[in-house]
Design an enzyme around this catalytic site. Sequence first.
Site, PDB file in Angstrom:
ATOM      1  NE  ARG A 106      -1.552  -2.269   2.720  1.00 45.11           N
ATOM      2  CZ  ARG A 106      -1.649  -3.524   2.254  1.00 45.11           C
ATOM      3  NH1 ARG A 106      -2.710  -3.884   1.611  1.00 45.11           N
ATOM      4  NH2 ARG A 106      -0.691  -4.411   2.467  1.00 45.11           N
ATOM      5  CB  THR A 107       3.309   2.607   2.391  1.00 42.93           C
ATOM      6  OG1 THR A 107       2.525   2.069   3.446  1.00 42.93           O
ATOM      7  CG2 THR A 107       3.805   3.984   2.778  1.00 42.93           C
ATOM      8  CE  LYS A 160      27.388  -2.370  -5.261  1.00 40.66           C
ATOM      9  NZ  LYS A 160      27.844  -1.628  -6.443  1.00 40.66           N
ATOM     10  NE  ARG A 220       6.994   0.735   5.070  1.00 46.29           N
ATOM     11  CZ  ARG A 220       5.787   0.165   4.968  1.00 46.29           C
ATOM     12  NH1 ARG A 220       5.681  -1.107   4.663  1.00 46.29           N
ATOM     13  NH2 ARG A 220       4.696   0.862   5.177  1.00 46.29           N
ATOM     14  CG  HIS A 275       3.279   3.909   8.569  1.00 47.69           C
ATOM     15  ND1 HIS A 275       3.313   4.780   7.483  1.00 47.69           N
ATOM     16  CD2 HIS A 275       2.952   2.689   8.051  1.00 47.69           C
ATOM     17  CE1 HIS A 275       3.025   4.097   6.380  1.00 47.69           C
ATOM     18  NE2 HIS A 275       2.799   2.841   6.700  1.00 47.69           N
TER      19      HIS A 275
HETATM   20  N1   CP Z   1      -0.330  -0.109   5.858  1.00 43.97           N
HETATM   21  C1   CP Z   1       0.880  -0.347   5.303  1.00 43.97           C
HETATM   22  O1   CP Z   1       1.881   0.270   5.677  1.00 43.97           O
HETATM   23  O2   CP Z   1       0.873  -1.297   4.356  1.00 43.97           O
HETATM   24  P1   CP Z   1       2.134  -1.741   3.493  1.00 43.97           P
HETATM   25  O3   CP Z   1       3.087  -2.424   4.444  1.00 43.97           O
HETATM   26  O4   CP Z   1       1.597  -2.647   2.435  1.00 43.97           O
HETATM   27  O5   CP Z   1       2.760  -0.494   2.943  1.00 43.97           O
END
Ligand code: CP
Length: 337
Positions: free
Chosen positions: A57-58, A86, A107, A135
């Site tokens: 999703r993100t 590396k 991320r 998040h």
């Molecule tokens: N909600 C969420 O962060 O989903 P993903 O891990 O798929 O990005």
Amino acid sequence: MNFTGAHILSIQQFEQADIEAIFNVADAMLPYARRQKATRVLEGAIMGNMFFEPSTRTRVSFGSAFNLLGGNVRETTGFESSAIAKGESLYDTARVLSGYSDVVCMRHPQAGSVGEFAKASRVPVINGGDGSNEHPTQALLDLYTIRKELASNGRDINGARIAMIGDLKYGRTVHSLCKLLNLYKGMRISLVSPKELSMPAELVEMMRENGHQVTVSDELSSSITNVDIAYSTRIQEERFQTREEADLYRGRFRLNQSIYTQFCEPNTVIMHPLPRDSRSEANELDSDLDENPNLAIFRQADNGVIVRMALFAMVLDVVHLVDKHTHDVRWFPGIGR
Ligand code: CP
């Protein structure tokens, strides 16, 4: 806050007025997300989408949001496809990649890593999740969804009754959501988890100091009666030493249609940041809820696109230009139907 050129790293950088501003812009993005019209306002801009942990999703909604504003996306997924494998430092990576991009979304499995990257970056950085820390864009889309779902039931965010359920220790979405809910007043928050996976004490204390009524429990049924929102979360298996350790907690807070009918109010909205663990042994959020109109999980995921479009437009300072660069949608707009 001044959004232009800002990093988006933590919910704690926002005041309530900032949230209202983001949500107003997100509302204005809806016709574009629904393919009722298209804009090229970010034509020529490049977003570096760097995901060093799995994501559906993100990662994809950041990319879609940038594309919907007319910009291009360059992806790096996994350490193995980056020179970090590396031995390159986050500092060097940030110095280099920020020369190739107008904004970076990232991320990373370590708490604080996205902030460290941002310090060296020459362009705005948006946190797509840093370890079990935060998040922030998920919390924004969660709150956007909560407000919309509550409004459809004639209720306001202030005074709302919300249960957060599952792995509250490692779940970064609920950490950011608690910080966000703390900008509002008079809530009743139920925190439901195994004792070993409870919400960090400082977040509980922060919400109590703000005047929210917070209860902590390891029992699901009594905690989901009299709530407006039941927000379930996955056991964050990737944060445990072994899968067997995570297995100890799986299925402890199963929510299915039968449990919903027995304990929830008829309008209780079910949310989950997703992914839900749909393996048979997970017993987390059963698929027999999929036809329940109060299951908001896919509306919630959809809202991620407009919230992320809003952040890009605000950080890159084009909110006032989005509508000036529109053109017709020439393809069959299935998504808007
Ligand atoms: N909600 C969420 O962060 O989903 P993903 O891990 O798929 O990005």
